[in-house]
Design a protein around this motif. Structure first.
Motif, PDB file in Angstrom:
ATOM      1  N   MET A 155     -55.099 -14.284 -47.671  1.00 34.84           N
ATOM      2  CA  MET A 155     -54.072 -14.698 -48.625  1.00 34.84           C
ATOM      3  C   MET A 155     -52.740 -14.006 -48.358  1.00 34.84           C
ATOM      4  SD  MET A 155     -56.170 -14.945 -52.234  1.00 34.84           S
ATOM      5  CE  MET A 155     -54.765 -15.543 -53.173  1.00 34.84           C
ATOM      6  N   ILE A 156     -52.780 -12.797 -47.829  1.00 31.64           N
ATOM      7  CA  ILE A 156     -51.547 -12.073 -47.504  1.00 31.64           C
ATOM      8  C   ILE A 156     -50.707 -12.899 -46.534  1.00 31.64           C
ATOM      9  CG2 ILE A 156     -50.603 -10.023 -46.367  1.00 31.64           C
ATOM     10  CD1 ILE A 156     -53.073  -8.487 -47.410  1.00 31.64           C
ATOM     11  N   PHE A 157     -51.350 -13.383 -45.486  1.00 28.55           N
ATOM     12  CA  PHE A 157     -50.636 -14.159 -44.460  1.00 28.55           C
ATOM     13  C   PHE A 157     -50.276 -15.556 -44.961  1.00 28.55           C
ATOM     14  CE2 PHE A 157     -53.409 -11.097 -42.302  1.00 28.55           C
ATOM     15  CZ  PHE A 157     -52.466 -10.398 -41.558  1.00 28.55           C
ATOM     16  N   GLY A 158     -51.211 -16.198 -45.649  1.00 29.69           N
ATOM     17  CA  GLY A 158     -50.968 -17.553 -46.135  1.00 29.69           C
ATOM     18  C   GLY A 158     -49.845 -17.624 -47.149  1.00 29.69           C
ATOM     19  N   SER A 159     -49.793 -16.656 -48.069  1.00 34.63           N
ATOM     20  CA  SER A 159     -48.763 -16.684 -49.103  1.00 34.63           C
ATOM     21  C   SER A 159     -47.373 -16.469 -48.511  1.00 34.63           C
ATOM     22  CB  SER A 159     -49.054 -15.628 -50.176  1.00 34.63           C
ATOM     23  OG  SER A 159     -49.090 -14.324 -49.620  1.00 34.63           O
ATOM     24  N   LEU A 160     -47.266 -15.574 -47.530  1.00 36.86           N
ATOM     25  CA  LEU A 160     -45.971 -15.342 -46.882  1.00 36.86           C
ATOM     26  C   LEU A 160     -45.503 -16.575 -46.121  1.00 36.86           C
ATOM     27  CD1 LEU A 160     -46.479 -11.708 -45.523  1.00 36.86           C
ATOM     28  CD2 LEU A 160     -44.927 -12.400 -47.357  1.00 36.86           C
TER      29      LEU A 160
END
Length: 426
Positions: free
Chosen positions: A58-63
């Motif tokens: 989610m860290i990468f996807g949200s950014l």
């Protein structure tokens, strides 16, 4: 904004379905891990990694999706993120070892993470100002409907034996398909269209009013805006340390300290989900009347208090169920506001990017809580772990007391900070 977009109820249902899938996915793994640990010979640390893998993704996807959403629009991305979820929910179901399930769930998390900034921005931009809080809190509450659904699905598949979790994971993949199809028919956010000069008319904000002097993602790191980004993100980060640190281990806690039966654990998880939904009912009533600030401070304050009390009296056994049901009900007051507050205080050109940044920052807190909670409970015990989480919640309360300004019933363009104004209007 002087207009109330047609189809806002449809927008609510279709957008908030992403939160339902998030709740389903994270709750399914929290019960499945009790069986995966033995089947895949996971160490305690690997158990924490598998439990937190989707949070890492989610860290990468949200950014990524946050930035793309501001550039390309909300509608274009609202199906892509869930296609990613669908594919990797299925590969999770087919995983045979730690590496396969860890990678699958990281990629699944990319899809879920991408949905947070896109869907929450869409919700904020479609909702009428007088009841925007109700719509946003309602959207976040779908997470716990997903949790309740996961318990029912696990209950249905559990008689199939120790590989039941594969069917539960696959069901999540199937669940996303009608949501993807419904999102194809969703209209573009009117505020995003305004910010790009593609929608004008009487009673509609001008491009300048909507954009607040902000042009794009580079302005997110401007000296006036970035401190606000950090403060909003820090509150969410600290909240997630406790919320996910405990929340993804409810089945494990009940299994170890209260209920030996797998069926009893599932029923207990259902009680927790119902407790959370009751909390959301009251939060819905409070958020547009008492306001965001009072709702958030009440939630964080009671979280810190309840966790501290639980740690001091060393609560255990069957009493854990009513204790956590009450805790999770009050937790939602804080959880809903920490999630949607960034969508209200940032202007349209960077709304999704700011929400993506805040989501990513918060997931670091979630990963910390989830990865280290099993080890922490072994080293210092459950009671002391609750006290640690009480402290993080208290710090979040202190920051919120200083930072959070009221936004209830205000038009988004009147709330949002820009390059010409360095603070949120009270």
């Amino acid at each position: 904004m002087g207009f109330d977009p047609r189809g806002k109820l449809n927008s609510f249902l279709v957008s908030s379905a992403g939160f339902l899938l998030d709740g389903y996915d994270l709750s399914v793994i929290s019960f499945a891990i009790l069986f995966l640990q033995k089947e895949m010979s996971l160490t305690t640390f690997q158990e924490g990694l598998v439990n937190s893998a989707s949070l890492i993704g989610m860290i990468f996807g949200s950014l990524l999706f946050g930035v793309l959403s501001d550039k390309l629009g909300r509608k274009r991305l609202m199906g892509i993120d869930l296609i990613i979820f669908t594919v990797f929910a299925l590969t999770s179901a087919l995983s045979l070892n730690f590496i396969e399930i860890f990678v699958s769930r990281i990629m699944l998390g990319v899809g879920i993470g991408g949905d947070y900034p896109v869907s929450s921005s869409m919700m904020a931009e479609f909702s009428p100002s007088k009841s925007r809080g109700k719509y946003l809190v309602g959207a976040v509450s779908m997470y716990w409907i997903g949790t309740l659904l996961s318990a029912l699905v696990n209950l249905s598949f559990l008689p199939l034996g120790e590989y039941f979790w594969r069917f539960s994971f696959a069901f999540g993949s199937i669940l996303a398909i009608p949501v993807i199809l419904a999102r194809l028919r969703l209209a573009e956010s009117p505020r995003w269209l305004i910010s790009k000069g593609k929608l004008t008319g009487e009673g509609i904000p001008t491009v300048e009013e909507e954009n607040k002097g902000v042009k794009g993602i580079t302005d997110l790191f401007n000296g006036k805006i970035f401190p606000v980004v950090l403060l909003a993100s820090s509150i969410w980060f600290l909240f997630d340390v406790a919320s996910y640190g405990i929340g993804l281990y409810y089945p494990a806690i009940f299994k170890q300290f209260a209920f030996p039966s797998n069926y009893e654990v599932i029923y207990a998880t259902m009680v927790i989900a119902i407790g959370a939904l009751i909390g959301y009912v009251f939060a819905e009533l409070a958020v547009d009347s008492l306001g965001r600030r009072a709702t958030l401070l009440s939630g964080l304050g009671l979280m810190a208090l309840l966790l501290g009390i639980g740690g001091v009296i060393k609560i255990t056994g069957v009493y854990l169920l009513p204790y956590f049901a009450i805790f999770v009900a009050m937790e939602q007051w804080a959880g809903a506001v920490t999630l949607f507050y960034p969508t209200e205080i940032f202007p349209t050109p960077i709304r999704s990017s700011a929400q993506g940044f805040a989501t990513a920052f918060s997931r670091f807190g979630a990963v910390l809580g989830v990865v280290f909670f099993p080890t922490m409970t072994k080293v210092i015990g459950l009671s002391s772990s609750l006290i640690v989480f009480s402290i993080t919640s208290a710090i979040a309360f202190a920051i919120s007391l200083y930072f959070v300004r009221e936004t209830k019933k205000m038009e988004l363009e009147k709330i949002a900070i820009g390059l010409r104004k360095g603070q949120v209007k009270s």
